[in-house]
Enzyme design. Structure first.
Site, PDB file in Angstrom:
ATOM      1  N   HIS A  68      35.306  29.218  36.215  1.00  0.00           N
ATOM      2  CA  HIS A  68      34.896  28.721  34.901  1.00  0.00           C
ATOM      3  C   HIS A  68      35.564  27.373  34.410  1.00  0.00           C
ATOM      4  CE1 HIS A  68      38.022  31.454  32.722  1.00  0.00           C
ATOM      5  NE2 HIS A  68      38.202  30.796  33.604  1.00  0.00           N
ATOM      6  N   HIS A  69      36.414  27.070  35.083  1.00  0.00           N
ATOM      7  CA  HIS A  69      37.168  25.514  34.820  1.00  0.00           C
ATOM      8  C   HIS A  69      36.529  24.265  35.508  1.00  0.00           C
ATOM      9  CE1 HIS A  69      40.191  27.932  32.697  1.00  0.00           C
ATOM     10  NE2 HIS A  69      40.867  28.321  33.827  1.00  0.00           N
ATOM     11  N   ALA A  70      35.690  24.738  36.421  1.00  0.00           N
ATOM     12  CA  ALA A  70      34.974  23.411  37.037  1.00  0.00           C
ATOM     13  C   ALA A  70      33.722  23.024  35.969  1.00  0.00           C
ATOM     14  CB  ALA A  70      34.355  24.032  38.511  1.00  0.00           C
TER      15      ALA A  70
END
Length: 300
Positions: free
Chosen positions: A120-122
């Site tokens: 979910h950080h991309a």
């Protein structure tokens, strides 16, 4: 009916000895699910690597092509935290395709889980924080492009805020992003989800579960998603080496059961992804992750 579980041996990748990311947990989770009878030989749904056209629905095409050709800029590779070699690129493609497949299976069967996912950080421009491609964002865009869904909800209970997911879907009324996380944890500069709840360090079972219950109460019925993607990260656990929160094993099991039951009672399909978890003891960590699949199997 048995729980549909998506897994590909290429969820593993070649990382340097002693790398901070516990890459071996993906293989060990699949082994544990077999040992415990939640999966049988030949029962895993095995995704092929995602094509660039899928991934470019959520990411800059230039960045996608650079990952595919293993020529990501060093500054971006450092932000991601992985050597951008072929096995890492293939792992990212397989995990992303795995979440797409998990979504399709959930639409057919009501619930399905991936043994990877939750990157979910991309964000749209490039990866970050051990996340090469945002598999959940790609899966939602693929399912929307196929006409399989119109509206989706992301319930992100990883200990870190889902900043990349929030950024990708910012201003998009067709996707509701919800993140319950440790406020003082990574990333330092957070993005705005549709609903963010930042918890104080040391939040334990009672307060943690009450928060999850309160933020989900009525939310799914109000938004009426065609599918829910659930990031079941176990890094909120009190023994996780990066988590900062304090739920127990029992607390995380109760969390998973509440989320899945709430989503299914609302009539929405649920696609579960593994999310974060960090421990030097891979066996302990993999058993902690495996509870998602045990709980999900109760709802098949």
């Amino acid at each position: 009916m048995a729980l549909s579980i998506v897994h590909n041996p290429d969820y593993n990748a070649d990382l340097p000895q002693g790398h901070r990311f516990p890459i071996g947990k993906f293989r060990r989770v699949a082994e544990i699910l077999m040992e415990d009878g939640l999966a049988a030989p030949g029962s895993y749904h095995v995704p092929a690597p995602a094509p660039a056209d899928w991934i470019a629905l959520a990411h800059d095409r230039g960045y996608v092509d650079r990952v595919f050709h293993c020529n990501v800029e060093p500054v971006i590779a450092r932000e991601i935290g992985f050597p951008m070699v072929e096995s890492v690129a293939r792992r990212a493609r397989c995990a992303t395709a795995g979440t797409v497949l998990t979504g399709r299976l959930a639409l057919e069967e009501g619930i399905a889980c991936n043994t990877a996912g939750g990157s979910h950080h991309a964000r749209g421009e490039h990866g970050a924080g051990f996340c090469v491609f945002n598999d959940v964002a790609v899966a939602i865009r693929v399912l929307q492009a196929d006409g399989a869904i119109e509206r989706a909800m992301v319930i992100d209970l990883d200990v870190h805020q889902g900043d990349g997911t929030a950024a990708i879907f910012s201003g998009d009324d067709s996707v509701f992003t919800l993140s319950v996380h440790a406020e003082k944890n990574y990333p330092v500069r957070k993005k705005s989800s549709d609903l963010d709840i930042g918890l104080a360090d040391g939040t334990g079972d009672e307060a943690y579960l009450e928060t999850v219950r309160s933020v989900l109460h009525g939310r799914i019925e109000a938004f009426r998603p065609d599918i829910v993607f659930y990031n079941a990260g176990v890094d909120p656990h009190r023994d996780d080496r990066v988590g900062r929160l304090a739920p127990s094993d029992e607390g995380l099991i109760a969390r998973d059961r509440f989320v899945i039951e709430t989503v299914r009672q609302a009539g929405a399909p649920l696609a579960g992804v593994m999310g974060g978890g960090y421990s030097f003891d891979l066996d302990v960590l993999a058993h902690r992750h495996s509870t998602l699949y045990r709980v999900a199997a109760e709802f098949t």
